[in-house]
Design an enzyme around this catalytic site. Structure first.
Site, short mmCIF file in Angstrom:
data_model
loop_
_atom_site.label_atom_id
_atom_site.label_comp_id
_atom_site.label_asym_id
_atom_site.label_seq_id
_atom_site.Cartn_x
_atom_site.Cartn_y
_atom_site.Cartn_z
N GLN A 15 -5.94 -1.97 1.85
CA GLN A 15 -5.49 -1.81 3.23
C GLN A 15 -6.50 -0.92 3.96
O GLN A 15 -6.63 0.26 3.65
CB GLN A 15 -4.10 -1.17 3.28
CG GLN A 15 -3.54 -1.14 4.70
CD GLN A 15 -2.21 -0.42 4.81
OE1 GLN A 15 -2.07 0.70 4.32
NE2 GLN A 15 -1.24 -1.04 5.45
N GLY A 51 7.93 -1.39 -2.94
CA GLY A 51 7.23 -0.12 -2.95
C GLY A 51 7.87 0.89 -3.88
O GLY A 51 7.50 1.04 -5.05
N ARG A 52 8.89 1.57 -3.36
CA ARG A 52 9.50 2.65 -4.15
C ARG A 52 10.08 2.14 -5.47
O ARG A 52 10.07 2.85 -6.47
CB ARG A 52 10.55 3.37 -3.30
CG ARG A 52 9.90 4.27 -2.25
CD ARG A 52 10.84 4.65 -1.14
NE ARG A 52 11.20 3.51 -0.31
CZ ARG A 52 11.99 3.57 0.76
NH1 ARG A 52 12.50 4.74 1.10
NH2 ARG A 52 12.25 2.49 1.48
N TYR A 91 -0.15 4.07 13.35
CA TYR A 91 -1.57 4.42 13.20
C TYR A 91 -2.38 3.68 14.28
O TYR A 91 -1.80 2.96 15.11
CB TYR A 91 -2.03 4.14 11.76
CG TYR A 91 -1.27 5.03 10.79
CD1 TYR A 91 -1.40 6.42 10.88
CD2 TYR A 91 -0.38 4.51 9.86
CE1 TYR A 91 -0.67 7.26 10.04
CE2 TYR A 91 0.35 5.35 9.02
CZ TYR A 91 0.21 6.73 9.12
OH TYR A 91 0.94 7.56 8.31
N CYS A 131 0.16 5.45 -0.04
CA CYS A 131 -0.72 6.62 -0.07
C CYS A 131 -0.33 7.55 -1.20
O CYS A 131 0.85 7.87 -1.37
CB CYS A 131 -0.57 7.42 1.22
SG CYS A 131 -1.34 6.67 2.61
N PRO A 177 0.83 -1.22 0.00
CA PRO A 177 0.00 0.00 0.00
C PRO A 177 0.86 1.25 0.00
O PRO A 177 1.84 1.34 0.74
CB PRO A 177 -0.79 -0.12 1.31
CG PRO A 177 -0.02 -1.07 2.17
CD PRO A 177 0.68 -2.00 1.23
N ALA A 221 -3.50 2.86 2.21
CA ALA A 221 -4.26 3.00 3.46
C ALA A 221 -5.56 3.73 3.16
O ALA A 221 -5.55 4.89 2.74
CB ALA A 221 -3.43 3.77 4.48
C1 LIG Z 1 4.67 6.99 -1.39
C2 LIG Z 1 4.54 5.99 -0.27
C3 LIG Z 1 3.33 5.85 0.39
C4 LIG Z 1 3.17 4.88 1.40
N1 LIG Z 1 1.93 4.65 1.96
C5 LIG Z 1 1.75 3.60 2.77
C6 LIG Z 1 0.43 3.19 3.14
O1 LIG Z 1 -0.58 3.73 2.68
N2 LIG Z 1 0.32 2.15 4.01
C7 LIG Z 1 1.42 1.47 4.48
O2 LIG Z 1 1.26 0.55 5.26
N3 LIG Z 1 2.65 1.80 4.08
C8 LIG Z 1 2.84 2.82 3.23
N4 LIG Z 1 4.10 3.09 2.75
C9 LIG Z 1 5.20 2.17 3.07
C10 LIG Z 1 5.35 1.12 1.97
O3 LIG Z 1 4.21 0.28 1.89
C11 LIG Z 1 6.60 0.25 2.20
O4 LIG Z 1 6.41 -0.50 3.38
C12 LIG Z 1 7.86 1.10 2.31
O5 LIG Z 1 7.93 2.05 1.28
C13 LIG Z 1 9.12 0.24 2.29
O6 LIG Z 1 9.22 -0.49 1.08
P1 LIG Z 1 10.16 0.02 -0.14
O7 LIG Z 1 11.54 0.22 0.42
O8 LIG Z 1 10.07 -1.09 -1.13
O9 LIG Z 1 9.60 1.30 -0.64
C14 LIG Z 1 4.28 4.09 1.79
C15 LIG Z 1 5.51 4.28 1.15
C16 LIG Z 1 5.65 5.20 0.12
C17 LIG Z 1 6.98 5.33 -0.58
#
Ligand SMILES: Cc1cc2nc3c(=O)[nH]c(=O)nc-3n(C[C@H](O)[C@H](O)[C@H](O)COP(=O)(O)O)c2cc1C
Length: 362
Positions: free
Chosen positions: A102, A329-330, A189, A26, A24, A60
Site C-alpha cells: 500500500q 485485519g484484526r 490521508y 501499520c 495493510p 501503508a
Molecule cells: C494494527 C492496525 C493497523 C492498520 N494500518 C492500516 C494501514 O496501514 N493502512 C490501511 O489502509 N488501513 C490500516 N488499518 C485498517 C485495516 O486495514 C482494516 O481496514 C481495519 O482494521 C478493519 O478490518 P478488521 O475489522 O478486519 O480489522 C489498520 C488496522 C489495524 C488493526
C-alpha cells in the site's frame, strides 16, 4: 457447501490462490526511523503467507519522508528500503501467496506519535512537536485534522512532486518483486483529504467539484499505471463515506470508482471514515454494503473489509456477490492461520497447508 473463499481469482497477470487476503496494517516497527523493514515485518507478514492467505498487502508505506504517519513507518523512497522489502516478498512467494504494497502519503495526518507509543496515551494520535522530531505537514488546504497541527496548503509544485513520488515508489515496488500495488486514498490521508469536501477547500483545478477533487488521485493512478507493466494489478483503497452529512458519500465513491476503473484500476478496497470524527455504526461486516454498492454500481471488483470475523460470514459475503475478496485485519492478528482454520471449518480439501505442518491437518 460451495467454497467461494478458496476459489482462485485472476486480476491481470496474477492468479491469487484464494480470496482471503490480509489488509495493510501499520506496525510502527521501523527501528531506525529510516523507513527500512525489519525482522518484525518479515515474521509478521510471513506468518500470514504460512497461514494460507491468498494475498497480503504491506502496511501503508510512505512515498516520501514527510508522507509518513510516524517516524516508525515503512518507506519506499530509496533503494535500501526496496531491498529490505524484497526479502519479505521472496518468503511470501515461497509459501504460494501473492504480496502487494500500500503506497501512501499521510498528508495532514502525518508526523504523529505511533499508535502504540510506549510513552503513554497522551503521546498517541497527536502531532509530534517540531523540536521533538516532528515535521511540517501538507494538505490540500490549511485545515487541521481534529486536534492535529495545521498543515501547509500544497502548492502546484508540491502536487507534481507528490505525483512523481508515487511513480518512483511504484517503480521500486516492482524492483522488489511485488505482485501488485494498492494506492491508499482512504482514512483521512492525503489522497482522501483531496477527495473530501471536509478537508479540501481549494479553488483551483484540484478543489471544488468532485471531478476536481478526484484529479490528483486520477493523475497518480494514470502515471502509476503507465509506470508498471500491463499485467500488474493496481488497487485503490477508498473511504466509501465520511459518515457525515457534508462529507464524501457513497454516491461520490461510486462515481470515483467508475473513473478509476476507466483508468485501469482493477479492484477497489472499500473502507470508510478517518477524515473527521464521526458517528460510525460499527458492527460485524459494517462496511460490506459499501463494497457491494461499488461492485454493483461501478462494475468493478471489490474487497470487503471491517469486522469480518468467521469463515461462514466471509463465505457468505462472497456467495451473495457483495465482494470478490474479503480482507481480515484484526482477526488474522489474533490467528494468522485463519485461512487454514477456515478451510477446515468449510471442509475444503485442498487447503494451502505448509508441508512441515501437514501432520497437524491430517
Ligand atoms: C494494527 C492496525 C493497523 C492498520 N494500518 C492500516 C494501514 O496501514 N493502512 C490501511 O489502509 N488501513 C490500516 N488499518 C485498517 C485495516 O486495514 C482494516 O481496514 C481495519 O482494521 C478493519 O478490518 P478488521 O475489522 O478486519 O480489522 C489498520 C488496522 C489495524 C488493526
Amino acid at each position: 457447501m460451495s467454497q467461494k473463499l478458496f476459489e482462485p481469482l485472476t486480476l491481470r497477470g496474477v492468479e491469487f490462490r484464494n480470496r482471503i487476503w490480509v489488509p495493510p496494517m501499520c506496525q510502527y516497527a521501523v527501528e531506525k526511523h529510516d523507513g527500512v523493514a525489519t525482522d518484525w515485518h518479515l515474521v509478521h507478514l510471513g506468518s500470514f503467507a504460512r497461514g494460507g492467505a491468498g494475498a497480503i498487502i504491506v502496511e501503508a508505506t510512505a512515498v516520501s519522508p514527510e508522507g509518513r504517519i510516524s517516524a516508525k513507518d515503512l518507506g519506499l523512497w530509496n533503494d535500501e528500503q526496496a531491498t529490505a522489502l524484497a526479502r519479505i516478498v521472496l518468503f511470501v512467494h515461497s509459501q504460494g501467496a501473492a504480496i502487494g504494497i500500500q503506497l501512501a502519503h499521510a498528508g495532514r495526518k502525518a508526523s504523529v506519535w505511533p499508535a502504540w507509543n510506549e510513552q503513554g496515551a497522551e503521546r498517541r494520535h497527536t502531532s509530534v512537536p517540531l523540536d521533538e522530531g516532528g515535521w511540517e505537514t501538507i494538505g490540500p488546504s490549511a485545515l487541521a485534522y481534529d486536534g492535529y497541527a495545521r498543515p501547509r496548503e500544497a502548492s502546484l509544485a508540491d502536487i507534481e512532486q507528490i505525483e512523481q513520488s508515487f511513480v518512483d515508489a511504484s517503480r521500486r515496488a516492482m524492483s522488489a518483486g511485488f505482485d501488485f500495488i494498492e494506492i491508499h486514498a482512504a482514512h483521512g490521508y492525503l489522497l482522501h483529504e483531496f477527495l473530501s469536501p471536509l478537508s479540501n477547500a481549494r479553488t483551483d483545478e484540484f478543489g471544488g467539484s468532485l471531478e476536481n477533487r478526484a484529479r490528483l488521485l486520477l493523475r497518480i493512478v494514470q502515471s502509476v499505471r503507465r509506470e508498471i507493466e500491463e499485467d500488474v494489478p493496481l488497487l485503490v483503497r477508498l473511504s466509501a463515506t465520511d459518515w457525515l452529512e457534508d462529507g464524501l458519500s457513497i454516491d461520490d465513491t461510486v462515481q470515483i470508482a467508475s473513473w478509476l476503473r476507466e483508468q485501469g484500476v482493477d479492484l477497489i478496497d472499500v473502507s470508510s471514515g478517518g477524515n473527521a470524527p464521526a458517528p460510525i455504526k460499527v458492527g460485524p461486516g459494517y462496511q460490506v454494503p459499501f463494497a457491494a454498492a461499488v461492485r454493483q454500481r461501478s462494475s468493478i471488483p471489490t474487497a470487503a473489509v471491517g469486522l469480518i470475523l468467521d469463515p461462514g460470514q466471509a463465505e457468505q459475503i462472497l456467495l451473495t456477490g457483495q465482494a470478490d475478496v474479503v480482507l481480515l485485519g484484526r482477526e488474522v492478528l489474533r490467528d494468522p492461520n485463519f485461512p487454514l482454520r477456515a478451510a477446515r471449518e468449510l471442509r475444503y480439501k485442498h487447503a494451502p497447508v505448509p508441508l512441515p505442518y501437514l501432520r497437524a491437518y491430517a
